[in-house]
Enzyme design. Structure first.
Site, short mmCIF file in Angstrom:
data_model
loop_
_atom_site.label_atom_id
_atom_site.label_comp_id
_atom_site.label_asym_id
_atom_site.label_seq_id
_atom_site.Cartn_x
_atom_site.Cartn_y
_atom_site.Cartn_z
N LYS A 1 -4.11 -0.28 13.39
CA LYS A 1 -4.68 0.69 12.96
C LYS A 1 -6.62 0.36 13.94
O LYS A 1 -7.05 -0.50 13.44
CB LYS A 1 -4.68 0.93 11.83
CG LYS A 1 -5.68 1.61 10.74
CD LYS A 1 -5.41 2.10 9.06
CE LYS A 1 -5.99 2.93 8.93
NZ LYS A 1 -5.62 3.19 7.37
N GLU B 1 -10.24 4.64 9.14
CA GLU B 1 -10.70 4.42 7.65
C GLU B 1 -11.54 2.41 7.68
O GLU B 1 -10.74 1.80 6.59
CB GLU B 1 -9.19 4.65 6.26
CG GLU B 1 -8.98 5.67 6.76
CD GLU B 1 -7.72 6.10 6.34
OE1 GLU B 1 -6.61 5.23 6.33
OE2 GLU B 1 -7.51 6.94 5.91
N HIS C 1 -3.02 18.84 0.96
CA HIS C 1 -4.76 17.68 0.79
C HIS C 1 -5.63 18.20 -0.69
O HIS C 1 -6.41 17.90 -0.51
CB HIS C 1 -5.43 17.19 1.69
CG HIS C 1 -5.94 16.07 1.26
ND1 HIS C 1 -6.54 15.02 0.55
CD2 HIS C 1 -5.65 14.71 2.45
CE1 HIS C 1 -6.88 13.93 0.99
NE2 HIS C 1 -5.22 13.67 2.41
N GLU D 1 3.51 9.28 -0.67
CA GLU D 1 2.45 8.83 -1.07
C GLU D 1 2.09 10.55 -1.93
O GLU D 1 1.02 10.76 -2.71
CB GLU D 1 1.45 8.57 0.32
CG GLU D 1 0.05 8.44 -0.65
CD GLU D 1 -1.13 7.95 1.00
OE1 GLU D 1 0.08 8.08 2.02
OE2 GLU D 1 -2.19 8.36 0.71
N ARG E 1 -11.94 17.24 9.93
CA ARG E 1 -10.76 16.09 10.20
C ARG E 1 -9.23 16.22 11.13
O ARG E 1 -8.79 15.46 11.93
CB ARG E 1 -10.06 15.11 9.02
CG ARG E 1 -9.64 14.35 8.81
CD ARG E 1 -9.33 14.13 7.35
NE ARG E 1 -8.60 12.88 7.31
CZ ARG E 1 -7.91 12.61 5.82
NH1 ARG E 1 -8.67 12.73 5.64
NH2 ARG E 1 -6.46 12.13 5.83
N ASP F 1 -2.08 14.11 7.70
CA ASP F 1 -2.03 13.00 6.55
C ASP F 1 -0.69 13.00 5.96
O ASP F 1 -0.29 13.19 4.78
CB ASP F 1 -2.58 11.96 5.60
CG ASP F 1 -2.72 11.13 4.87
OD1 ASP F 1 -1.82 10.35 6.28
OD2 ASP F 1 -3.10 10.12 4.88
N LYS G 1 0.62 10.83 14.22
CA LYS G 1 1.35 11.19 12.35
C LYS G 1 1.79 12.69 13.04
O LYS G 1 1.72 13.29 13.89
CB LYS G 1 0.55 10.58 11.25
CG LYS G 1 0.07 10.01 11.03
CD LYS G 1 -0.34 9.77 9.79
CE LYS G 1 -0.70 8.05 9.05
NZ LYS G 1 -1.50 8.80 8.20
N GLU H 1 1.03 -1.26 -0.16
CA GLU H 1 -0.10 -0.14 0.20
C GLU H 1 0.75 0.95 -0.33
O GLU H 1 1.97 1.16 1.12
CB GLU H 1 -0.98 0.50 1.18
CG GLU H 1 -2.07 1.34 1.05
CD GLU H 1 -2.99 0.56 2.03
OE1 GLU H 1 -3.09 -0.42 2.29
OE2 GLU H 1 -4.14 1.83 2.07
C1 GCV Z 1 -2.63 1.90 4.98
C2 GCV Z 1 -3.75 7.40 4.57
C3 GCV Z 1 -3.25 6.40 3.39
C4 GCV Z 1 -3.91 5.06 3.71
C5 GCV Z 1 -3.42 4.82 5.03
C6 GCV Z 1 -3.71 5.32 6.05
C7 GCV Z 1 -2.76 5.11 6.94
O1 GCV Z 1 -5.00 7.08 4.44
O2 GCV Z 1 -3.95 6.69 1.82
O3 GCV Z 1 -3.14 4.03 2.30
O4 GCV Z 1 -3.76 3.28 5.08
O5 GCV Z 1 -3.20 6.51 5.38
O6 GCV Z 1 -2.34 5.81 8.00
O7 GCV Z 1 -4.16 4.29 8.10
#
Ligand code: GCV
Length: 713
Positions: free
Chosen positions: A301, A305, A535, A407, A350, A379, A374, A181
């Protein structure tokens, strides 16, 4: 004799012409170039003395045996006893003479994982690499080799070094299918299908690379976890990897899927307060330790999401984390519980959701839980203000999660050195306990005296021959390790070390490329998201600009949610007149940021909706500044490409060409970002482009119509 000499010359020539593909990373161990220095090193080093052969000391010996003869271009034999010129690698327990040669205070300072490197005085000079544990000695060996590779003097070494952070981890977002991912460097390096029988050589090289920069743990699988990783056949595979990593001081961790008791345990619930569920995890953890006696623990996690979590059962994050922590505690394992949570219920900004959920839980986590946060509240954007949870949970250890995989920063196509981003957050002042309460002090545990401290980087490693897709991605892996060991190192130091080891010590190369690296992150911010924009990239895959996008199933996945451009201005008002996210920061921070005049320009549109004609300290209007920043970003990439062309003759053609091609793509993509964003924002600002900023190459419609169904994601 002449024949021998000719053969030697030929072999040296062949070596310097040898193509380089980046596989060796920063552990290349090429012959020292300067004649005088080479002679100094040869004089100082006659052999290797390692008195024991534990698994870790064997790894240290192997590394010295690989590196020293290659660096010095002479035989460096293993010795049966220490003598003049020996490089000795041992703990004092393994070679008691160390006690009289290395100050006790230095060893004490080195702690459990640190090291001391000393050159002894007197006629029979020796080099002693020591520490209180085998792992400390191994880190010392790698540091010593770093000194040689970066051509430092070794006549009078007197070095003590200890890691500032205890858990220094890579997080792999690798799936059992071998897709990764947000991975842009090929497939996962874990060949699950052929494990545990087949041990790819890469596993060992991965471990060597990590140990060389002090990384001591790896989470093997994606946080969007598959419960199968916890099943017996997969635990056997994980155990095989753990066996390869163990001699390098690296522990294995797994991402645990919270609903695993249902999926692979046959239970009806995963409620953390259900005794059957608790028992299931206890047994599962016991089984894991049967296979992997030094297993590190779980990363989780949950309720984020779409991932399952304790809230599915009306329980809190603390309930969930503590249940797993209790199962791990007898074995000294830890739980890293992620604070990256947000949901689409309600219309709360958010930005605020993680703080709102976690701050009330401060003090409710068991001792072996650390909350992984984070760097910023949204993000992994090219630039974010520090996450408001740092400094806000004094009774809970917090660890920092950074993203190495790019990313949101151009995938593995763009050259972006991330150390300045990492340092920016580490040095940010939370003011939690007055000025100087930096994020670094929160996450190294020193601000509140926590025993657990940590830093993790989401891996950018894949099956590509050069590991990270872009050669310069290696520098970000390197920086994570070095800064987790010592966050006071500067980005310039880290870049300098990495360049010298990875390419050459030639200053004609190192100096300009170091400058280029240091500027690269700001350059990227300029051509993607200047002045605090965030973003605004393509939906789903996050490739390229799409500030116009408004079709995502959730509001907070849409770029328009974040930039809020309209005819009056642009930016997200997070002051008291807006979402009031600023209230989550300490008063000193809030005060500075809530005023448009005193808010740093870099965060302006993170916190304010700013009129297009607002005048900035530069004297330019916001619109003009936005245009100039985008243009400066594109010019910055052009400069990188020019620099690279100038320095290419100093390195091998293969790597020079790889980077050249990628810089050419980066230049095209930077111009695309500039043109698409300005074409779009201009529809709101309704102002002309200032002088020096070219008109977009295409119409706005053209950019809006671009589709990338197969972009990696
Ligand atoms: C692993 C963001 C990324 C997702 C990731 C998420 C996370 O949303 O786009 O791909 O998922 O962060 O850190 O859990």
């Amino acid at each position: 004799m002449r024949k021998l000499f000719l053969l030697l010359l030929l072999s040296i020539a062949a070596r310097s012409l040898q193509a380089e593909d980046g596989y060796e990373l920063w552990l290349r161990y090429h012959r020292i170039t300067g004649k005088a220095l080479l002679q100094d090193y040869r004089d100082a080093i006659s052999g290797i003395y390692i008195p024991v052969s534990t698994p870790v000391s064997t790894a240290a010996r192997e590394e010295l045996q690989k590196a020293l003869p290659a660096l010095l271009d002479k035989a460096v034999p293993l010795q049966q006893q220490a003598q003049a010129g020996s490089v000795i690698a041992a703990t004092p327990a393994q070679w008691p003479a160390i006690n009289s040669l290395v100050p006790a205070a230095s060893l004490q300072q080195a702690g459990a994982e640190g090291f001391c490197i000393y050159t002894t005085t007197g006629a029979d000079k020796k080099i002693i690499i020591t520490g209180n544990t085998d792992a400390g000695v191994l880190y010392g060996v790698f540091h010593f080799l770093r000194l040689l590779q970066t051509q430092q003097p070794i006549q009078q070494l007197s070095i003590v070094s200890a890691p500032k952070v205890r858990y220094r981890l890579l997080n792999h977002w690798d799936n059992l299918t071998r897709t990764v991912e947000r991975g842009y460097a090929g497939m996962s390096i874990w060949d699950w299908h052929r494990l545990p029988g087949y041990i790819d050589r890469r596993y060992k090289d991965y471990a060597r690379a990590n140990a060389s920069i002090g990384i001591n743990g790896t989470v093997l699988n994606n946080v969007n976890a598959n419960a199968t990783i916890l099943s017996k056949p997969y635990l056997e595979k994980v155990a095989a990897l753990a066996g390869v990593f163990r001699p390098y001081g690296i522990r294995v961790y797994l991402s645990a899927r919270f609903s695993a008791p249902i999926e692979i345990g046959g239970l009806k619930t995963a409620d953390p307060l259900d005794p059957q569920v608790q028992q299931w995890w206890k047994e599962k953890v016991k089984e894991i330790y049967h296979y992997i006696p030094d297993f590190g623990g779980f990363l989780v996690k949950a309720n984020s999401e779409g991932q399952p979590g304790p809230q599915n059962y009306g329980r809190s994050h603390a309930d969930g984390a503590n249940m797993l922590a209790d199962a791990l505690a007898p074995y000294k394992g830890i739980v890293m519980w992620r604070a990256f949570v947000y949901d689409s219920k309600g219309d709360e900004d958010r930005f605020k959701q993680a703080y709102d959920e976690f701050k009330p839980l401060d003090g409710r986590f068991h001792d072996n839980v650390v909350v992984q946060v984070k760097n910023g509240p949204i993000d992994f954007q090219p630039r974010e203000p520090f996450h408001p949870l740092f400094g806000a949970m004094p009774h809970t250890p917090l660890m920092l999660e950074l993203q190495l995989t790019q990313e949101y920063l151009g995938f593995a196509t763009h050259l972006v050195y991330l150390s300045p981003l990492f340092k920016e957050v580490l040095e940010a002042d939370t003011h939690a306990k007055g000025p100087g309460s930096t994020v670094a002090k929160v996450i190294d545990g020193s601000l509140e005296g926590h025993a657990i401290s940590g830093m993790a980087g989401v891996s950018n490693i894949g099956s590509d021959r050069n590991w990270t897709g872009h050669l310069f991605g290696q520098a970000n892996w390197y920086a994570l390790g070095r800064l987790a060991w010592d966050h006071t190192l500067t980005s310039a130091q880290v870049a300098d070390e990495w360049l010298r080891q990875t390419f050459t010590n030639d200053a004609r190369f190192v100096t300009p490329v170091q400058q280029m690296m240091l500027a690269s992150r700001e350059t990227l911010v300029n051509y993607m998201t200047p002045l605090g924009l965030h973003h605004i990239m393509g939906y789903g895959h996050h490739y390229g600009p799409a500030p116009w996008y408004d079709k995502a199933p959730r509001a907070d996945w849409n770029p328009v949610y974040f930039h809020r451009a309209d005819s009056t201005g642009i930016g997200f008002d997070r002051t008291a007149s807006g979402s009031n996210a600023l209230a989550q920061y300490a008063p000193a921070v809030r005060k500075q940021w809530e005023n448009m005049r005193t808010c740093p320009e870099a965060y302006l549109l993170w916190f304010h909706h700013v009129p297009w004609q607002y005048r900035l300290p530069s004297g330019r209007t916001l619109w003009e500044e936005l245009c100039y920043k985008y243009q400066a970003g594109v010019q910055g990439v052009q400069q990188m490409a020019d620099t690279w062309q100038q320095v290419s003759p100093y390195i091998d053609e293969e790597r020079a060409e790889q980077v050249r091609m990628l810089l050419a793509i980066q230049l095209e993509e930077a111009a695309w970002w500039r043109d698409a964003c300005l074409a779009y924002f201009r529809t709101f600002a309704k102002l002309p482009l200032p002088q020096g900023v070219p008109a977009p190459a295409h119409t706005l419609e053209y950019y809006r119509e671009l589709r990338f169904p197969y972009a990696p994601h």
